[in-house]
Design an enzyme around this catalytic site. Structure first.
Site, PDB file in Angstrom:
ATOM      1  N   GLY A  88       7.932  -7.978   2.448  1.00 29.63           N
ATOM      2  CA  GLY A  88       6.640  -7.330   2.290  1.00 29.63           C
ATOM      3  C   GLY A  88       6.227  -7.297   0.835  1.00 29.63           C
ATOM      4  CD  GLN A  89       3.019  -9.733  -2.963  1.00 28.89           C
ATOM      5  OE1 GLN A  89       3.037 -10.635  -2.115  1.00 28.89           O
ATOM      6  NE2 GLN A  89       2.682  -9.949  -4.223  1.00 28.89           N
ATOM      7  N   GLY A  90       3.310  -5.118  -1.986  1.00 25.27           N
ATOM      8  CA  GLY A  90       2.322  -4.086  -2.216  1.00 25.27           C
ATOM      9  C   GLY A  90       2.068  -3.916  -3.688  1.00 25.27           C
ATOM     10  N   GLY A  91       1.343  -2.830  -4.023  1.00 23.23           N
ATOM     11  CA  GLY A  91       1.039  -2.589  -5.421  1.00 23.23           C
ATOM     12  C   GLY A  91       2.264  -2.266  -6.247  1.00 23.23           C
ATOM     13  CG  ASP A 113       3.329   7.744  -1.173  1.00 24.29           C
ATOM     14  OD1 ASP A 113       2.270   7.998  -0.553  1.00 24.29           O
ATOM     15  OD2 ASP A 113       3.596   6.618  -1.619  1.00 24.29           O
ATOM     16  CB  VAL A 120      10.433  -5.459  -0.019  1.00 28.26           C
ATOM     17  CG1 VAL A 120      11.788  -5.176   0.616  1.00 28.26           C
ATOM     18  CG2 VAL A 120       9.873  -4.191  -0.640  1.00 28.26           C
TER      19      VAL A 120
END
Length: 603
Positions: free
Chosen positions: A298-301, A416, A305
């Protein structure tokens, strides 16, 4: 092994050996290979004690599992059979040239004799006519071209022979019956041993053995063989011996197995104990663990990962942090907080990397990814979870947050809590992850100072956005958990502008209005009891999203509400409250409107 058991086994073996006829070092029967003749007294195999056989009755096994009889003057004969009752041993010359060995053979010092007495004389005759004039047997294996060799029976008068062209070679004492051409060319023949050795003992089915005496000449004695009754008794004893041996072996194996299991248990404990604190890895280790960042999860700000592998059986998730502002604090928060957390509902931090500007976090790998995939997916039906499983997941998340608030030395505020940060293992047990925005505070501290808002739009508590709602505290996580619960109930995000009815845009308010007028939440209801679970989760969620922190329950109370079997009462309407200022508005302001107004303030 117990001493009594060892003593019993010793006595039993002693008795068993005595029943077999004594002398355990002298087997009652032997063979060279599976098909060869039986070897027993008066014979013995070479290498066995001398008293196991009669003098001169020594046999040996060849590499091909054949039996060899060795006579005086190095004469070796291949044994084909042994007939004990008639005291005969059937032998054959191994190289098919008996005559060559007979030239040196003398049975005077051997216990064996040919079946019929007689002599033979070998001649080398240059003239074939001369040899044919008397009863001569041609010996091919001793002859060479131009020099044939013949054997003459001793009963034939030599004076009647024309030996002018013959030269006498030697004499040999052999048996009368072997004087045929085929005998000298490899046929088997018989040797006998004297009747005085064992006599008719074997014929009667008895046992023959050397007699213990001080005389120089060896003597044999005949003892009765084992009776049928003794054989039955021996068989019974043998069976019990076998059972005893198996029992002892099983006991020893079980003991060894238990010892091995204990060693493995201690080893695993020490390995787990050493792994309680996260290990530090170099960036080269990170590349090796992730196989050069081959499998992206996965990928985010925050970063990307990847799936990694510490060993053949241990998989991990490696989060590579982006090189942007704020990563330093996020990295410190993750390592500082998660390095001391050990709970079944919290992801374990296995290790970290701080190699120059390269930073990474290594977690346990959870194959079912995040809760978000299962409650928001509308494409894959298999992603949907049943209400009982949703309730179990909700209880697990609540216990994890309660541990952060009460179970650690210092209170940990996550800030969060949302479906994306709830990971599921292979049994769909929830584990809270991503502590990049977490803060530490003492349990006595009622408020937490915060310069900028933290969290994700839709889950941020009102007091985090505006201090007019109250102080920021652990109750801020309670609000985020309430929003998560309501999203689990509806299977959608709390703000959804894509719905047809404007009244359903803010889903938590839609849920409250339905429950307040007594309508059932008929959302994905499939089985009996689903309605009650959905209602319970909704009521707990609404209790957690009260605008003011003091009106929200603690996570301990939340766990009790979720696990309890009683009927829950509806909480006050959080959407009909007055604004935090003293001015009363004719229309209440929704929390998401407050959030949208302050988005620019969020870092």
């Amino acid at each position: 092994m117990d001493r009594s058991l060892s003593l019993f086994l010793f006595l039993f073996l002693t008795l068993f050996v005595e029943m077999r006829g004594g002398r355990g070092e002298c087997p009652t029967s032997n063979r060279c290979g599976d098909q060869g003749p039986l070897i027993q007294f008066p014979f013995r195999l070479k290498g066995q004690p001398h008293h196991c056989g009669y003098p001169g009755f020594v046999l040996s096994c060849t590499e091909n599992n054949q039996i060899m009889l060795e006579l005086p003057v190095s004469v070796k004969l291949l044994v084909k059979n042994i007939i004990y009752k008639s005291r005969e041993i059937i032998v054959q010359n191994p190289d098919n040239c008996l005559a060559r060995q007979l030239r040196n053979l003398s049975l005077a010092s051997s216990p064996f004799q040919f079946k019929f007495e007689g002599d033979v004389t070998f001649f080398n005759c240059s003239s074939l006519k001369t040899a044919e004039s008397f009863a001569a047997h041609f010996i091919p294996c001793l002859s060479i071209p131009g020099n044939p060799v013949y054997a003459v029976d001793s009963f034939y008068p030599l004076q009647n022979m024309d030996l002018s062209s013959c030269r006498r070679l030697c004499n040999a004492s052999v048996g009368y019956h072997v004087f045929t051409d085929y005998t000298f060319n490899g046929s088997a023949f018989s040797l006998k041993w004297p009747k005085s050795i064992c006599g008719s003992c074997l014929r009667g089915g008895h046992i023959c053995r050397l007699k213990k005496s001080n005389s120089r000449e060896p003597e044999t004695e005949c003892i009765k063989g084992v009776s049928k009754q003794a054989m039955v008794t021996g068989t019974i004893f043998g069976f019990f011996l076998l059972v005893l041996v198996i029992a002892m072996l099983y006991r020893l194996h079980s003991s060894d197995k238990l010892e091995r299991e204990n060693r493995i248990k201690v080893k695993r404990f020490l390995e787990d104990y050493e792994a309680l604190k996260p290990s530090r890895y170099s960036y080269a280790d990170i590349k090796r663990i992730t196989n050069q960042f081959k499998d992206k999860l996965g990928q985010g700000g925050y970063g990307t990962v990847y799936k990694g592998k510490l060993s053949d059986e241990v998989f991990v998730a490696v989060k590579i942090l982006n090189n942007s502002q704020g990563n330093g604090e996020e990295f410190i928060n993750e390592v500082a907080t998660m390095g001391t957390i050990h709970h079944v509902n919290i992801v374990r931090l296995v290790g970290f990397c701080a190699d120059g500007f390269k930073r990474a976090l290594i977690y346990d790998y959870l194959p079912n990814e995040s809760l978000e995939k299962f409650i928001f997916s509308r494409v894959v039906k298999n992603y949907s979870l049943g209400w009982k499983k949703l309730q179990e997941i909700a209880i697990g998340i609540a216990k994890g947050i309660e541990y952060l608030h009460q179970g650690c030395d210092q209170r940990i505020l996550h800030f969060d809590i949302k479906p994306h940060n709830i990971l599921l293992d292979h049994n769909f047990n929830p584990k809270i992850s991503d502590f990049g925005l977490a803060k530490l505070c003492s349990k006595e501290q009622s408020a937490v100072s915060m310069t900028v808002a933290r969290g994700t739009i839709g889950y941020i508590a009102p007091e985090v956005l505006s201090r007019n709602f109250g102080n920021v505290s652990y109750k801020s996580d309670v609000y985020s958990f309430g929003m998560l619960l309501l999203e689990m109930v509806g299977g959608r995000k709390n703000i959804d502008v894509s719905v047809e009815s404007t009244s359903q845009v803010y889903f938590p308010e839609w849920i409250y209005n339905h429950l307040d007028i007594g309508e059932e939440l008929c959302i994905r209801i499939e089985e009996k009891g689903d309605v009650e679970i959905a209602k319970k989760l909704a009521i707990v969620g609404l209790s957690c999203i009260q605008w003011f922190p003091m009106d929200r329950p603690s996570m301990k109370i939340v766990v009790q509400m979720l696990e309890g079997g009683g009927k829950l009462t509806m909480p006050p309407n959080p959407f009909a409250s007055t604004t935090p200022t003293k001015t009363n508005l004719s229309k209440p302001v929704s929390v998401f409107q407050q959030e949208l107004a302050i988005i620019p303030e969020i870092e």
